[in-house]
Write an enzyme that holds these catalytic residues in place. Structure first.
Site, short mmCIF file in Angstrom:
data_model
loop_
_atom_site.label_atom_id
_atom_site.label_comp_id
_atom_site.label_asym_id
_atom_site.label_seq_id
_atom_site.Cartn_x
_atom_site.Cartn_y
_atom_site.Cartn_z
CE LYS A 173 55.65 -12.78 42.81
NZ LYS A 173 56.67 -11.99 43.53
CD GLU A 248 67.17 -23.32 38.79
OE1 GLU A 248 67.35 -23.35 40.04
OE2 GLU A 248 67.77 -22.55 38.03
CB CYS A 282 70.52 -21.20 40.73
SG CYS A 282 70.48 -21.00 38.96
CD GLU A 383 70.84 -21.84 46.60
OE1 GLU A 383 69.70 -21.68 47.06
OE2 GLU A 383 71.06 -21.92 45.38
O1 TXE Z 1 63.38 -16.48 47.29
P1 TXE Z 1 61.89 -16.94 47.08
P2 TXE Z 1 64.04 -15.55 48.37
C1 TXE Z 1 67.45 -19.21 47.03
C2 TXE Z 1 68.62 -18.59 47.77
C3 TXE Z 1 67.98 -17.55 48.60
C4 TXE Z 1 66.68 -18.25 48.98
C5 TXE Z 1 65.56 -17.35 49.42
O2 TXE Z 1 69.22 -19.56 48.57
O3 TXE Z 1 68.73 -17.21 49.72
O4 TXE Z 1 66.32 -18.93 47.81
O5 TXE Z 1 65.43 -16.29 48.51
C6 TXE Z 1 58.05 -15.57 45.00
N1 TXE Z 1 53.83 -18.17 46.30
N2 TXE Z 1 67.27 -18.66 45.71
O6 TXE Z 1 63.30 -15.61 49.66
O7 TXE Z 1 61.02 -16.67 48.24
C7 TXE Z 1 58.84 -14.34 45.31
O8 TXE Z 1 57.99 -13.22 45.37
C8 TXE Z 1 54.25 -17.76 45.10
C9 TXE Z 1 67.68 -19.51 44.63
O9 TXE Z 1 64.24 -14.23 47.78
O10 TXE Z 1 61.96 -18.32 46.58
C10 TXE Z 1 59.79 -14.32 44.13
O11 TXE Z 1 59.13 -13.83 42.97
N3 TXE Z 1 55.39 -17.08 44.91
C11 TXE Z 1 67.12 -19.05 43.36
C12 TXE Z 1 60.10 -15.81 43.94
O12 TXE Z 1 59.03 -16.49 44.57
C13 TXE Z 1 56.14 -16.81 45.99
C14 TXE Z 1 67.08 -17.61 43.10
C15 TXE Z 1 61.41 -16.27 44.55
O13 TXE Z 1 61.42 -15.95 45.91
C16 TXE Z 1 55.75 -17.20 47.28
C17 TXE Z 1 66.66 -16.87 44.27
C18 TXE Z 1 54.54 -17.92 47.41
N4 TXE Z 1 54.10 -18.35 48.59
C19 TXE Z 1 66.80 -17.41 45.51
N5 TXE Z 1 56.69 -16.77 48.16
C20 TXE Z 1 67.54 -19.84 42.14
N6 TXE Z 1 66.97 -21.03 41.96
O14 TXE Z 1 68.33 -19.38 41.36
C21 TXE Z 1 57.65 -16.13 47.44
N7 TXE Z 1 57.31 -16.14 46.12
#
Ligand code: TXE
Length: 489
Positions: A173, A248, A282, A383
C-alpha cells in the site's frame, strides 16, 4: 491498464474509484490511477492468504526466492531512467536524487538476495544425548506493507525484499500521493516470476483501505513507515489480533557541532542534512545544536548557502531542490513557520514561497533558518518535515548530549568534531537508531535502520530487517521416546 494487482491479475477498483496524481512542480494532474476501497483491500488480503496457505511460495527453496530478487534488481536497472523520471514527477525531487533512489533500491534487492540464503537455524545442546533440539525459521505469513510519499520506491523496497525472500506473501500500500513507482515495481515482480497472490497491490487513501489492511485477521504482520499519529493508530488496530507490527515514524534529528570542526565542511554538512529533498526526510537534521563560540559563523554560513539553493523542475539539469510534495503538506510546514515566529524564534532566512515566476504553480517553500531557539519551543520538539532548521547553542559536551536526546523521537543524530574520543562518547550517549560522526545521512542495506523511543520499533535493513519477517520455532526431538513418569498414579 488497471493499477490494482490482486491474485496475479491487474484490475480496477470494484467500485470504479480513481485518483488524480499531481506533479508538485506545477500542480498539474499527470496521471490517473485506480483508487481502491475496503472491498478491494480485503480481496488483496485474502489473495495473499490463499497464496501463503496453499501456494508454493513459502515452501519454495530460498535460493529460488533469492534468484527472484536478483532478477528484480536487474529489471530495476533496465528501467532505471523511466522509474527515476516517474519518481521525480510524483514527488518533485530532482532526477539525480531519484536515480540514486533506484540504485539504492537495486542494492537492497541484491543484499537480501544474499542475506536471505544465510543459514540462521541453529542447534541447541540441551545436555541430553537422546535429544536433538533445534531452532528453525519460517515466514510469518501475510504481510501488509505501508509506505509514505517521501521515498516511495525506497521505503516499500526495504519491506518487500526481505518479506519475499523469507517466504511471506505481501499486500503493498503505497501513499496515495505517490503511487506510480510502486506500480512499476509490482510489474517488475510479476515479470521476474512472482507466483499469483504472492505480491498484491492496493492503491488508495489510508483511511479507506487502511482498516482492512491492518485489522483483518488474515494479516499476520504490518510494517508501516509514516507519521506518528497514523503509526500509533495502526499499532492499536493491529493489537486486537496481536499482529506483529513494525513502525518507523520519523524523527527530530539533532546535528551537534563542536567548535573544533572545519567550518566550511560543517556548513555543507548541516545544509545537506536539513535541506536535501526540502527536509522531507525522516532523518533530516532539522535541529542544529552548535557550540556557542562558532555558532554565529556557522549559522551565517548556512544562511548564505541556503539562499543560493537552486529551485526548479526536478527533471531539469542543474536544479538542486524541488518543491514540497503537496499543497496540503506545504500548508502544514508553513504552519510551523508561523508557530516559530509566534514562539519568538528569530527568522534569519526563508519561511516564504519563492518569488520566481516559474515557481508559482508548484508547492515551493524557501529554506528556512530560525535562530534563538530553545527546547521549550514546539518547532524544536516536533517534526516539521519541511525545510526548517532550528538553531540552539551549547557550552558543554554534557549540555550538547542532553539537548541531543531531548525530544520524544530517536531516529537519527549526528556529532561533528575532530576529537575522536569526544565523537565516540557523544555517539554512545545519543539515544537514536543511527548516529553519524562527522557526516550526516549515509546508510547502507547491510546496516539496520529504525527508531528508538517514539520514532518507532523494529528495524529495517540488515539482518534484523530480515528477522522481522521470520517466525522462530523451537523443534525438540527425542530420539529414544520414554515415558516422562511424572505422575505416579
Ligand atoms: O503520513 P501518513 P502523512 C510524517 C511527517 C508528515 C506526517 C503526516 O511529519 O508531516 O507524517 O504525513 C497510510 N491505516 N511522515 O499524513 O498518514 C497512507 O495512505 C493504514 C514521516 O502523509 O502517516 C500512507 O500510505 N494506512 C514519514 C502512509 O500511511 C494509513 C514519512 C503514510 O501516511 C492510514 C511521511 C490508516 N488508518 C510522513 N492512514 C517517515 N517516517 O519518514 C494513512 N495511511
Amino acid at each position: 491498464m488497471p493499477e490494482l494487482f490482486v491474485a496475479g491479475q491487474w484490475r480496477s477498483a470494484a467500485a470504479g474509484g480513481t485518483r488524480d496524481v499531481v506533479n508538485p512542480f506545477d500542480a498539474q494532474v499527470f496521471a490517473v490511477v485506480d483508487e481502491a476501497a475496503a472491498e478491494d483491500a480485503e480481496a488483496a488480503v485474502l489473495a495473499a492468504r490463499t497464496a501463503f496457505d496453499d501456494g508454493p511460495w513459502a515452501r519454495t527453496p530460498v535460493a529460488e526466492r533469492a534468484a527472484l530478487l536478483d532478477r528484480v534488481a536487474d529489471l530495476l536497472q533496465r528501467d532505471r531512467e523511466e522509474i527515476a523520471r516517474t519518481e521525480t514527477l510524483d514527488t518533485g525531487k530532482t532526477l539525480a536524487e531519484s536515480r540514486i533512489d533506484v540504485d539504492d533500491v537495486t542494492a537492497v534487492f541484491r543484499y537480501y538476495a544474499r542475506e536471505g540464503v544465510v543459514e540462521v537455524d541453529r542447534t541447541v545442546d540441551v545436555g541430553r544425548p537422546e535429544v536433538h533440539s533445534r531452532v528453525v525459521h519460517h515466514p510469518v505469513g501475510v504481510c501488509t506493507l505501508i509506505a509514505p510519499w517521501n521515498y516511495p520506491l525506497l521505503q516499500i523496497s526495504w519491506k518487500v525484499a526481505p518479506a519475499l525472500v523469507a517466504g511471506n506473501t505481501v499486500v503493498l500500500k503505497p501513499s496515495e500521493v505517490t503511487p506510480l513507482t510502486t506500480v512499476h515495481l509490482v510489474k517488475l515482480l510479476e515479470e521476474a516470476g512472482a507466483p499469483p497472490g504472492v505480491v498484491n497491490l492496493v492503491l488508495g487513501a489510508g483511511g479507506a483501505v487502511g482498516p482492512a489492511l491492518t485489522s483483518h485477521p488474515a494479516v499476520d504482520l504490518v510494517s508501516f513507515t509514516g507519521g506518528l499519529a497514523t503509526g500509533r493508530s495502526i499499532a492499536k488496530v493491529a493489537a486486537d489480533t496481536v499482529k506483529r507490527v513494525t513502525v518507523e515514524l520519523g524523527g527530530k534529528n539533532p546535528n551537534i557541532v563542536f567548535a573544533d570542526v572545519d567550518l566550511d565542511v560543517a556548513v555543507d554538512t548541516v545544509l545537506t542534512g536539513v535541506f536535501l529533498h526540502s527536509g522531507q526526510v525522516c532523518s533530516a537534521g532539522t535541529r542544529l545544536i552548535v557550540e556557542e563560540s562558532i555558532a554565529d559563523d556557522l549559522v551565517a554560513g548556512v544562511v548564505e548557502r541556503a539562499r543560493r539553493i537552486r529551485f526548479g523542475n526536478g527533471l531539469e539539469e542543474g536544479v538542486e531542490s524541488g518543491p514540497l510534495v503537496s499543497a496540503q503538506h506545504r500548508e502544514k510546514v508553513e504552519g510551523y513557520v508561523a508557530l516559530g515566529l509566534e514562539e519568538g524564534a528569530r527568522l534569519l532566512t526563508g519561511g516564504r514561497r519563492p518569488d520566481a515566476p516559474d515557481l508559482q504553480r508548484g508547492f515551493f517553500l524557501e529554506p528556512t533558518v530560525f535562530d534563538g531557539c530553545d527546547r521549550s519551543m514546539r518547532i524544536v520538539q516536533e517534526e516539521t518535515f519541511g525545510p526548517i532548521l532550528t538553531v540552539e547553542r551549547f557550552r558543554t559536551e554534557e549540555e550538547a548530549v542532553f539537548l541531543g536526546n531531548d525530544t520524544t523521537y530517536g531516529l537519527a543524530g549526528a556529532v561533528q568534531t575532530l576529537d575522536v574520543d569526544r565523537g565516540e562518547r557523544v555517539a554512545a550517549a545519543l539515544r537514536h537508531g543511527t548516529v553519524w560522526i562527522n557526516d550526516f545521512g549515509p546508510y547502507v542495506p547491510e546496516a539496520e535502520w529504525g527508531g528508538q523511543r517514539m520514532s518507532g520499533n523494529g528495524r529495517e535493513l540488515g539482518p534484523a530487517g530480515l528477522a522481522e519477517y521470520r517466525e522462530t520455532k523451537h523443534v525438540w526431538r527425542t530420539t529414544r521416546p520414554a515415558a516422562p513418569g511424572w505422575f505416579q498414579g
